[in-house]
Design a protein around this motif. Structure first.
Motif, PDB file in Angstrom:
ATOM      1  N   PHE A   3      25.778  -1.586  -8.635  1.00  8.58           N
ATOM      2  CA  PHE A   3      26.395  -2.697  -9.355  1.00  8.58           C
ATOM      3  C   PHE A   3      26.168  -2.546 -10.851  1.00  8.58           C
ATOM      4  O   PHE A   3      27.065  -2.792 -11.666  1.00  8.58           O
ATOM      5  N   GLU A   4      24.965  -2.124 -11.185  1.00 14.48           N
ATOM      6  CA  GLU A   4      24.613  -1.969 -12.597  1.00 14.48           C
ATOM      7  C   GLU A   4      25.541  -0.947 -13.273  1.00 14.48           C
ATOM      8  O   GLU A   4      26.021  -1.155 -14.391  1.00 14.48           O
ATOM      9  N   ALA A   8      28.276  -1.733 -16.227  1.00 12.35           N
ATOM     10  CA  ALA A   8      28.239  -1.034 -17.520  1.00 12.35           C
ATOM     11  C   ALA A   8      29.574  -0.335 -17.806  1.00 12.35           C
ATOM     12  O   ALA A   8      30.048  -0.322 -18.941  1.00 12.35           O
ATOM     13  N   LEU A  11      32.992  -3.458 -17.257  1.00 16.57           N
ATOM     14  CA  LEU A  11      33.019  -4.833 -17.757  1.00 16.57           C
ATOM     15  C   LEU A  11      34.090  -5.019 -18.831  1.00 16.57           C
ATOM     16  O   LEU A  11      34.823  -6.012 -18.830  1.00 16.57           O
ATOM     17  N   ASP A  12      34.183  -4.070 -19.741  1.00 19.17           N
ATOM     18  CA  ASP A  12      35.134  -4.219 -20.846  1.00 19.17           C
ATOM     19  C   ASP A  12      36.583  -4.323 -20.337  1.00 19.17           C
ATOM     20  O   ASP A  12      37.296  -5.275 -20.679  1.00 19.17           O
ATOM     21  N   LEU A  15      37.132  -7.670 -18.690  1.00 17.36           N
ATOM     22  CA  LEU A  15      37.253  -8.782 -19.642  1.00 17.36           C
ATOM     23  C   LEU A  15      38.660  -8.800 -20.253  1.00 17.36           C
ATOM     24  O   LEU A  15      39.254  -9.867 -20.438  1.00 17.36           O
ATOM     25  N   MET A  36      31.496 -11.724 -11.434  1.00  9.99           N
ATOM     26  CA  MET A  36      30.516 -10.647 -11.375  1.00  9.99           C
ATOM     27  C   MET A  36      29.220 -11.104 -10.689  1.00  9.99           C
ATOM     28  O   MET A  36      28.573 -10.317 -10.002  1.00  9.99           O
ATOM     29  N   GLN A  40      27.893  -9.266  -7.438  1.00  9.46           N
ATOM     30  CA  GLN A  40      26.555  -8.680  -7.363  1.00  9.46           C
ATOM     31  C   GLN A  40      25.856  -9.056  -6.060  1.00  9.46           C
ATOM     32  O   GLN A  40      25.181  -8.248  -5.442  1.00  9.46           O
TER      33      GLN A  40
END
Lengths: 170, 327
Positions: A3-4, A8, A11-12, A15, A36, A40
């Motif tokens: 997930f991390e 990373a 996300l951009d 969004l 998110m 998660q």
């Protein structure tokens, strides 16, 4: 992918995707954060899917549409192209030089949420009617109908909202 | 209209998205907090499983047994003369029911909490005694921030992002947590049963509203100061499992059981009783109720340490105030 790592890396674009659908930066952030957090919690299952990101994008659409239902009284003030078009060009100051894209964005933001979502998926994500239908849980015919109505509304509003002399690309 | 203009406008919109580095920082903090919260929930679920397993297990070996015999006269003013200001409801709504369960499960009991929107139903495998820690049990519960209304949330589809499942080792358990809408939690816990995630999801997807009300056959008419009644558990078949009314620091249970000869011997009114004093200050008063039933009153440490502990006189007074409905 953990997930991390997903967060990373993706996300951009998520969004940006949410921004296009919601037409509001604060709402886009809220929707993406809620989605998110849920993703998660259930990441092992989502990560095991064929296309995890597509699934998360669908979650964003669903969250936005249900968000709108839950908070139906907090909609933004819609742009009124008719009122705008009645203002004489001489009284608009520099607005004659308005970027068509800005006007169009206000018109899109004023569309009903479902029509707006269809427009975003069709013209920003370049999804087919069938893919949009799968995302929204409806039939392709319904997608075509929503898109057709949305584009018709935009077509009707743009000539009346902008002076004939206005050109694109300002 | 040129659809390219729409594409250009939407691209412009995308460029106005919030700064992902800021959102990333906030999200990482929220994810960490969520992890902490969910770990606490999981620990609580394990505790529920363990509590189920020892619900009517024999008293632990640390009990100090006293074999002297005492006769206690009814306390002055007791015997149910003082009716508590906190009236127990005579019945409570079941609120929901599963329309599908794995084969071989039968309903054992239903639970409610008076001070919040909570409902729970427990099912057992075959003819097992639900109090037997080895019995296969399935508990479905719904906990809501708001008063539980029409249960429209239960008709929502199970979206993967709203469902969490897991397995616990000891006791062997499988659990599912479903949040159909914000503020509503559905928990399913299967203990000593071989159930898959798909089984648990099938159960969750088959929940519907149920306006049936269940009678509460045990009435407590006097409560010690500060012991506000907060919940009840009622069995489907009283002779098979326990009826419980609980309050802060006090639990009153009517359950199948044999009256043994341990503890201090008392007589409450005309009823033979035994008082057990446990090491940690817990008091247990047991009264024979006939027909193989035992009435057990347990005074635990009060949750609020400033509150005085419930004494044996309090327990006796509570016992004297009890009314048990004949079935």
């Amino acid at each position: 992918m953990t997930f991390e790592e997903f967060l990373a890396a993706r996300l951009d674009p998520l969004l940006r995707y949410a921004m296009v659908i919601t037409c509001n930066a604060h709402l886009a952030e809220d929707v993406v954060q809620e989605v998110m957090l849920r993703a998660q919690r259930h990441w092992p299952r989502i990560a095991g899917m064929d296309a995890p990101e597509q699934y998360v994008r669908r979650m964003i659409v669903n969250e936005f549409l249900s968000w709108r239902r839950r908070r139906s009284t907090t909609s933004s003030v819609p742009f009124d192209p008719v009122a705008f078009s009645t203002i004489p060009a001489s009284e608009r100051g520099g607005i004659d030089a308005v970027d068509d894209r800005e006007v169009l964005l206000q018109l899109i933001a004023a569309l009903p949420p479902r029509q707006r979502t269809v427009i975003a998926l069709k013209y920003y994500e370049d999804l087919s009617d069938g893919e949009i239908a799968a995302q929204l849980g409806c039939r392709p015919a319904s997608v075509r109908s929503q898109a057709s109505r949305a584009v018709a509304a935009l077509r009707q509003a743009m000539p009346r909202a902008l002076a004939p002399s206005t050109t694109r690309g300002h | 209209m040129d659809t390219d203009l729409i594409r250009e406008a939407l691209t412009l919109q995308a460029e106005r998205a919030p700064d992902s580095r800021e959102v990333y920082r906030t999200l990482r903090l929220r994810v960490a907090e969520q992890d902490r919260r969910r770990r606490r929930t999981r620990i609580a679920l394990v505790a529920v499983g363990a509590a189920t397993a020892v619900a009517v297990a024999p008293f632990v070996s640390s009990v100090h047994w006293h074999r002297d015999t005492t006769t206690v006269a009814p306390a002055a003013g007791g015997g149910g003369g003082d009716v508590s200001t906190t009236e127990l409801p005579r019945d409570f709504p079941l609120l929901f029911r599963p329309t599908w369960l794995p084969a071989g499960l039968h309903e054992a009991s239903a639970q409610t909490k008076f001070d919040k929107s909570f409902a729970s139903r427990t099912y057992v495998s075959g003819n097992a005694n639900p109090a037997d820690p080895r019995a296969g049990t399935l508990t479905v519960s719904i906990d809501s921030d708001e008063p539980l209304g029409d249960f429209g949330a239960l008709s929502l589809p199970l979206r993967p992002e709203d469902v969490t499942t897991g397995q616990l080792e000891s006791p062997r358990s499988a659990w599912l947590n479903w949040t159909p809408v914000s503020g509503v939690e559905v928990d399913i816990l299967a203990t000593n049963l071989v159930l898959t995630d798909a089984d648990l999801e099938h159960i969750a997807g088959a929940l519907v509203a149920d306006d049936t009300r269940r009678n509460l056959p045990l009435r407590v008419n006097w409560w010690p100061d500060g012991a506000t009644p907060n919940g009840a558990t009622v069995p489907v078949v009283a002779s098979r499992s326990a009826t419980t009314v609980s309050a802060d620091g006090l639990e009153v249970t009517l359950a199948p059981g044999a009256f043994d000869a341990t503890g201090e011997s008392l007589t409450v009114g005309t009823t033979p009783a035994r008082l057990h004093r446990l090491d940690d200050g817990v008091l247990v008063l047991e009264l024979a109720h006939g027909k193989g039933q035992l009435l057990r009153l347990t005074a635990n440490k009060p949750p609020n340490p400033a509150r005085p502990r419930i004494t044996e006189v309090d327990l006796i007074r509570v016992a004297q105030s009890l009314q048990i409905e004949r079935r």
